[in-house]
Design a protein around this motif. Structure first.
Motif, PDB file in Angstrom:
ATOM      1  N   VAL A  76       0.897  -1.366   0.091  1.00  0.00           N
ATOM      2  CA  VAL A  76      -0.074   0.161   0.061  1.00  0.00           C
ATOM      3  C   VAL A  76       0.729   1.217   0.028  1.00  0.00           C
ATOM      4  CG1 VAL A  76      -1.604   1.289   1.222  1.00  0.00           C
ATOM      5  CG2 VAL A  76      -1.886  -1.087   1.307  1.00  0.00           C
ATOM      6  N   GLN A  77       1.929   1.228   0.828  1.00  0.00           N
ATOM      7  CA  GLN A  77       2.640   2.277   1.053  1.00  0.00           C
ATOM      8  C   GLN A  77       3.611   2.673  -0.308  1.00  0.00           C
ATOM      9  OE1 GLN A  77       1.294   3.957   3.481  1.00  0.00           O
ATOM     10  NE2 GLN A  77       3.209   4.524   4.547  1.00  0.00           N
ATOM     11  N   PHE A  78       4.324   1.427  -0.949  1.00  0.00           N
ATOM     12  CA  PHE A  78       4.895   1.424  -2.170  1.00  0.00           C
ATOM     13  C   PHE A  78       4.047   2.057  -3.151  1.00  0.00           C
ATOM     14  CE2 PHE A  78       6.404   0.116  -6.099  1.00  0.00           C
ATOM     15  CZ  PHE A  78       7.740   0.050  -5.987  1.00  0.00           C
ATOM     16  N   PHE A  79       2.958   1.844  -3.447  1.00  0.00           N
ATOM     17  CA  PHE A  79       2.259   2.238  -4.574  1.00  0.00           C
ATOM     18  C   PHE A  79       1.715   3.738  -4.358  1.00  0.00           C
ATOM     19  CE2 PHE A  79       2.122  -2.134  -5.916  1.00  0.00           C
ATOM     20  CZ  PHE A  79       2.695  -1.866  -7.010  1.00  0.00           C
ATOM     21  N   SER A  80       1.383   4.268  -3.011  1.00  0.00           N
ATOM     22  CA  SER A  80       1.218   5.428  -2.562  1.00  0.00           C
ATOM     23  C   SER A  80       2.223   6.440  -2.838  1.00  0.00           C
ATOM     24  CB  SER A  80       0.500   5.515  -0.976  1.00  0.00           C
ATOM     25  OG  SER A  80      -0.465   4.727  -0.911  1.00  0.00           O
ATOM     26  N   TRP A  81       3.308   6.185  -2.426  1.00  0.00           N
ATOM     27  CA  TRP A  81       4.405   7.094  -2.419  1.00  0.00           C
ATOM     28  C   TRP A  81       5.166   7.058  -3.818  1.00  0.00           C
ATOM     29  CZ3 TRP A  81       5.617  10.571   1.156  1.00  0.00           C
ATOM     30  CH2 TRP A  81       4.931  10.425   2.572  1.00  0.00           C
ATOM     31  N   PHE A  82       5.073   6.060  -4.460  1.00  0.00           N
ATOM     32  CA  PHE A  82       5.439   6.157  -5.833  1.00  0.00           C
ATOM     33  C   PHE A  82       4.639   7.442  -6.530  1.00  0.00           C
ATOM     34  CE2 PHE A  82       5.210   5.337 -10.181  1.00  0.00           C
ATOM     35  CZ  PHE A  82       6.856   5.057 -10.797  1.00  0.00           C
ATOM     36  N   ALA A  83       3.387   7.293  -6.249  1.00  0.00           N
ATOM     37  CA  ALA A  83       2.488   8.487  -6.876  1.00  0.00           C
ATOM     38  C   ALA A  83       2.883   9.768  -6.394  1.00  0.00           C
ATOM     39  CB  ALA A  83       1.205   7.914  -6.641  1.00  0.00           C
ATOM     40  N   LEU A  84       3.009   9.936  -5.074  1.00  0.00           N
ATOM     41  CA  LEU A  84       3.226  11.185  -4.525  1.00  0.00           C
ATOM     42  C   LEU A  84       4.620  11.656  -4.960  1.00  0.00           C
ATOM     43  CD1 LEU A  84       2.201  10.425  -0.868  1.00  0.00           C
ATOM     44  CD2 LEU A  84       1.232  11.961  -2.484  1.00  0.00           C
ATOM     45  N   PHE A  85       5.724  10.755  -5.189  1.00  0.00           N
ATOM     46  CA  PHE A  85       6.834  11.206  -5.576  1.00  0.00           C
ATOM     47  C   PHE A  85       6.873  11.640  -7.154  1.00  0.00           C
ATOM     48  CE2 PHE A  85      11.800  10.851  -5.657  1.00  0.00           C
ATOM     49  CZ  PHE A  85      12.157  11.672  -4.814  1.00  0.00           C
ATOM     50  N   SER A  86       6.144  10.981  -7.772  1.00  0.00           N
ATOM     51  CA  SER A  86       5.936  11.305  -9.192  1.00  0.00           C
ATOM     52  C   SER A  86       5.530  12.903  -9.278  1.00  0.00           C
ATOM     53  CB  SER A  86       4.871  10.306 -10.034  1.00  0.00           C
ATOM     54  OG  SER A  86       5.512   9.006  -9.923  1.00  0.00           O
ATOM     55  N   MET A  87       4.535  13.092  -8.328  1.00  0.00           N
ATOM     56  CA  MET A  87       3.679  14.381  -8.448  1.00  0.00           C
ATOM     57  C   MET A  87       4.936  15.472  -8.143  1.00  0.00           C
ATOM     58  SD  MET A  87       0.730  15.644  -6.047  1.00  0.00           S
ATOM     59  CE  MET A  87       1.545  15.637  -4.570  1.00  0.00           C
ATOM     60  N   TRP A  88       5.613  15.238  -6.888  1.00  0.00           N
ATOM     61  CA  TRP A  88       6.517  16.211  -6.305  1.00  0.00           C
ATOM     62  C   TRP A  88       7.500  16.534  -7.415  1.00  0.00           C
ATOM     63  CZ3 TRP A  88       6.826  13.131  -1.247  1.00  0.00           C
ATOM     64  CH2 TRP A  88       5.769  13.666  -0.679  1.00  0.00           C
ATOM     65  N   ILE A  89       7.992  15.598  -8.202  1.00  0.00           N
ATOM     66  CA  ILE A  89       9.151  15.595  -9.058  1.00  0.00           C
ATOM     67  C   ILE A  89       8.620  16.573 -10.506  1.00  0.00           C
ATOM     68  CG2 ILE A  89      10.745  14.554 -10.766  1.00  0.00           C
ATOM     69  CD1 ILE A  89      11.006  12.201  -8.841  1.00  0.00           C
ATOM     70  N   TYR A  90       7.375  16.005 -10.773  1.00  0.00           N
ATOM     71  CA  TYR A  90       6.931  16.599 -12.122  1.00  0.00           C
ATOM     72  C   TYR A  90       5.897  17.367 -12.275  1.00  0.00           C
ATOM     73  CZ  TYR A  90      10.191  13.400 -14.485  1.00  0.00           C
ATOM     74  OH  TYR A  90      11.322  12.415 -14.952  1.00  0.00           O
ATOM     75  N   THR A  91       5.246  17.910 -11.160  1.00  0.00           N
ATOM     76  CA  THR A  91       4.079  18.802 -11.278  1.00  0.00           C
ATOM     77  C   THR A  91       4.551  20.193 -11.951  1.00  0.00           C
ATOM     78  OG1 THR A  91       2.945  17.680  -9.515  1.00  0.00           O
ATOM     79  CG2 THR A  91       2.167  19.896  -9.979  1.00  0.00           C
ATOM     80  N   THR A  92       5.679  20.634 -11.446  1.00  0.00           N
ATOM     81  CA  THR A  92       6.171  21.914 -12.107  1.00  0.00           C
ATOM     82  C   THR A  92       6.359  21.752 -13.445  1.00  0.00           C
ATOM     83  OG1 THR A  92       7.134  22.650 -10.041  1.00  0.00           O
ATOM     84  CG2 THR A  92       7.971  23.685 -12.010  1.00  0.00           C
ATOM     85  N   GLN A  93       7.046  20.558 -14.083  1.00  0.00           N
ATOM     86  CA  GLN A  93       7.091  20.724 -15.448  1.00  0.00           C
ATOM     87  C   GLN A  93       6.078  20.552 -16.144  1.00  0.00           C
ATOM     88  OE1 GLN A  93       9.242  19.402 -12.972  1.00  0.00           O
ATOM     89  NE2 GLN A  93      10.791  20.803 -12.912  1.00  0.00           N
ATOM     90  N   ALA A  94       5.165  19.541 -15.512  1.00  0.00           N
ATOM     91  CA  ALA A  94       3.872  19.391 -16.376  1.00  0.00           C
ATOM     92  C   ALA A  94       2.908  20.387 -16.259  1.00  0.00           C
ATOM     93  CB  ALA A  94       3.114  18.010 -15.466  1.00  0.00           C
ATOM     94  N   VAL A  95       2.789  21.113 -15.276  1.00  0.00           N
ATOM     95  CA  VAL A  95       1.839  22.137 -15.537  1.00  0.00           C
ATOM     96  C   VAL A  95       2.478  23.496 -16.373  1.00  0.00           C
ATOM     97  CG1 VAL A  95       0.993  24.054 -14.075  1.00  0.00           C
ATOM     98  CG2 VAL A  95       0.877  21.819 -13.363  1.00  0.00           C
ATOM     99  N   THR A  96       3.559  23.813 -16.303  1.00  0.00           N
ATOM    100  CA  THR A  96       4.426  24.950 -17.047  1.00  0.00           C
ATOM    101  C   THR A  96       4.463  24.599 -18.491  1.00  0.00           C
ATOM    102  OG1 THR A  96       6.353  24.113 -16.710  1.00  0.00           O
ATOM    103  CG2 THR A  96       5.604  25.702 -15.177  1.00  0.00           C
ATOM    104  N   SER A  97       4.641  23.324 -18.762  1.00  0.00           N
ATOM    105  CA  SER A  97       4.529  22.753 -20.235  1.00  0.00           C
ATOM    106  C   SER A  97       3.321  22.493 -20.704  1.00  0.00           C
ATOM    107  CB  SER A  97       5.601  21.734 -20.510  1.00  0.00           C
ATOM    108  OG  SER A  97       5.224  20.570 -19.642  1.00  0.00           O
ATOM    109  N   HIS A  98       2.450  21.697 -20.087  1.00  0.00           N
ATOM    110  CA  HIS A  98       0.968  21.193 -20.510  1.00  0.00           C
ATOM    111  C   HIS A  98       0.126  22.297 -20.523  1.00  0.00           C
ATOM    112  CE1 HIS A  98      -1.675  18.275 -21.657  1.00  0.00           C
ATOM    113  NE2 HIS A  98      -2.494  18.352 -20.842  1.00  0.00           N
TER     114      HIS A  98
END
Length: 506
Positions: A312-334
């Motif tokens: 449960v923790q593995f897949f939860s935090w994989f998702a969170l880390f994806s968000m923390w790394i890429y939200t700035t790049q995703a929002v500014t570009s997309h």
């Protein structure tokens, strides 16, 4: 002997330090990728630069937990670690935005994350130490509330300094904007003061009282026979050999295929852990049990509930880390349509991301006190499932919203998931942990937070570059699917308060 129920304000005081911890953590999450890009990092290189955070947690948290279980000073058991971590983290927050180069910034992230971990890890055990079982969900909910409040203010600071106080959010190439610098300075002050409040205003039980609680609540105490000791030596060796061989095979495969350097972090990590298990088996056989042996042995003999929560923790935090790394790049570009870090449009988008992060943390602060009520009327497992599905749908929805304002809707779902991730798994876990190992096992539980972050940091850059055609928005969709999967895996967890003692303390 029963632990007394604490008043609302006593629980408030013992959780208040998380306000400062999350203030600093939010600044790190919302601005580190921006700092790295400003200092010249390419989008596909950002995940590997973030690797400092999970690696630091993987090493620091179980060690801090192990020693905090055995620390008794005039300040108590956990509070010395709160204070030391706060001092170090505050200093690191002041230095980070003044980094003159990319590699210095990456090094400062390492130092800052280690310091935050020193303060943060014992806070989880603090709830298990001080609260009776029926107040622990409230205790972790209170922590979630302060995490949300701290993150709201911390995440919004660059936006506030620019739009309310007129401090510039742009700077020459290679220079961190003043709005970010002043945000980090304020974060250093808040971090230290909030943690100091908890140190001064909270109390801890004595070693004798904790021992009495342990004797009453333990369901089983293992007396280590020579035969059982031999079985554990063999199990350590077997686990170690399997992981060592796997690590060697995977490393050889990466060398042969000449794949990206980021992937080496993961496979070499498997190899190193395997060697540590083998070493622990030899040390246990030759010298008996010591701190290193107990740490490695307890990794294998984790309580059942903890093993079930791992996925449960593995897949939860994989998702969170994806968000923390890429939200700035995703929002500014997309959404904003630019990747030029020197442009005003990019920096306006990056500032809006800090507002979005504030929104999801604000939602988490509000939802935190709703979760115990919902869990009481349904169950903790069902509550966690619903929250994680809402968060997964929130991440996926970023792809479909073209208006920056509509992204607030995405953040509402993510905030619900964040509140639950910060409280429900810990409430389920603490009932299955012996108090004399509460700090250690809370540190080990962090493995299931940092390992998925390491996986994300090592493979997401490769996937975004080679599979998603350097479009980071698809990393958020991947995270959304991962979070929904975590929700359904929660239904497998055996949520009962039965303490398992697997290895006597040394």
């Amino acid at each position: 002997m029963e632990k007394r129920k604490l008043s609302f304000w006593e629980i408030w005081n013992m959780s208040f330090g998380f306000l400062g911890i999350q203030f600093g953590f939010a600044l790190q999450n919302a601005n580190t990728s921006r700092i790295f890009e400003t200092l010249g990092a390419q989008v596909e290189d950002i995940p590997i630069l973030w690797i400092a955070a999970p690696v630091t947690g993987l090493v620091v948290q179980p060690i801090v937990g192990y020693f905090s279980d055995r620390t008794w000073t005039s300040l108590g058991r956990r509070r010395p670690y709160f204070l030391v971590g706060a001092v170090l983290a505050s200093l690191a927050l002041c230095v980070m935005p003044n980094s003159p180069s990319l590699w210095i910034a990456a090094g400062m992230l390492w130092i800052m994350d280690a310091s935050i971990n020193i303060s943060m890890e014992p806070f989880r055990a603090f709830v298990g130490d001080n609260l009776p079982a029926d107040q622990r969900t409230l205790g972790f909910a209170m922590q979630s509330f302060f995490i949300g409040v701290g993150a709201v203010v911390g995440s919004m600071m660059p936006y506030v300094f620019t739009n309310w106080l007129g401090i510039s959010n742009t700077a020459p190439e290679g220079i961190i904007p003043d709005s970010v610098k002043w945000s980090f300075y304020l974060g250093a002050f808040v971090f230290f003061v909030a943690v100091l409040w908890t140190v001064i205003r909270s109390k801890e039980y004595s070693p004798e009282e904790m021992e009495a609680f342990e004797k009453q609540n333990a369901s089983e105490t293992i007396v280590m026979s020579p035969e059982e000791n031999q079985r554990r030596i063999k199990k350590l060796f077997n686990y170690g050999m399997v992981m060592t061989v796997l690590g060697m095979v995977l490393t050889s495969g990466l060398v042969y295929l000449d794949l990206e350097k980021e992937l080496y972090v993961l496979v070499v990590g498997i190899l190193v852990v395997g060697l540590l298990f083998v070493l622990a088996s030899f040390v246990r056989k030759a010298r008996g049990r010591n701190g290193f042996v107990i740490i490695m042995t307890d990794l294998i003999y984790m309580p059942k509930t903890m093993k079930q929560l791992a996925s449960v923790q593995f897949f939860s935090w994989f998702a969170l880390f994806s968000m923390w790394i890429y939200t700035t790049q995703a929002v500014t570009s997309h959404v904003y349509g630019t990747s030029d870090v020197t442009s005003k449009l990019y920096n306006d988008g990056a500032d809006w991301v800090t507002v979005l992060f504030a929104v999801y943390n604000g939602v988490a602060a509000l939802v935190a006190f709703v979760l115990p009520v919902v869990a009481k009327k349904t169950s903790r497992k069902l509550t966690h499932l619903m929250a994680l599905v809402a968060g997964g749908l929130g991440l996926i929805s970023v792809y479909f919203f073209k208006s920056p304002q509509m992204l607030i809707v995405s953040m509402i779902g993510i905030g619900m998931a964040w509140a639950s991730i910060l409280s429900i798994p810990y409430a389920m876990l603490t009932g299955a942990l012996p108090s004399n190992k509460m700090g250690y096992y809370m540190g080990v539980f962090n493995f299931f937070i940092v390992i998925p972050q390491m996986v994300a940091a090592t493979i997401l850059g490769f996937i975004v570059s080679n599979v998603f055609n350097s479009q980071p928005i698809y990393a958020l969709i991947t995270g959304g699917v991962s979070m929904i999967l975590a929700g359904f895996l929660t239904l497998r967890v055996d949520d009962k308060a039965a303490v398992d003692i697997t290895e006597e303390a040394a």
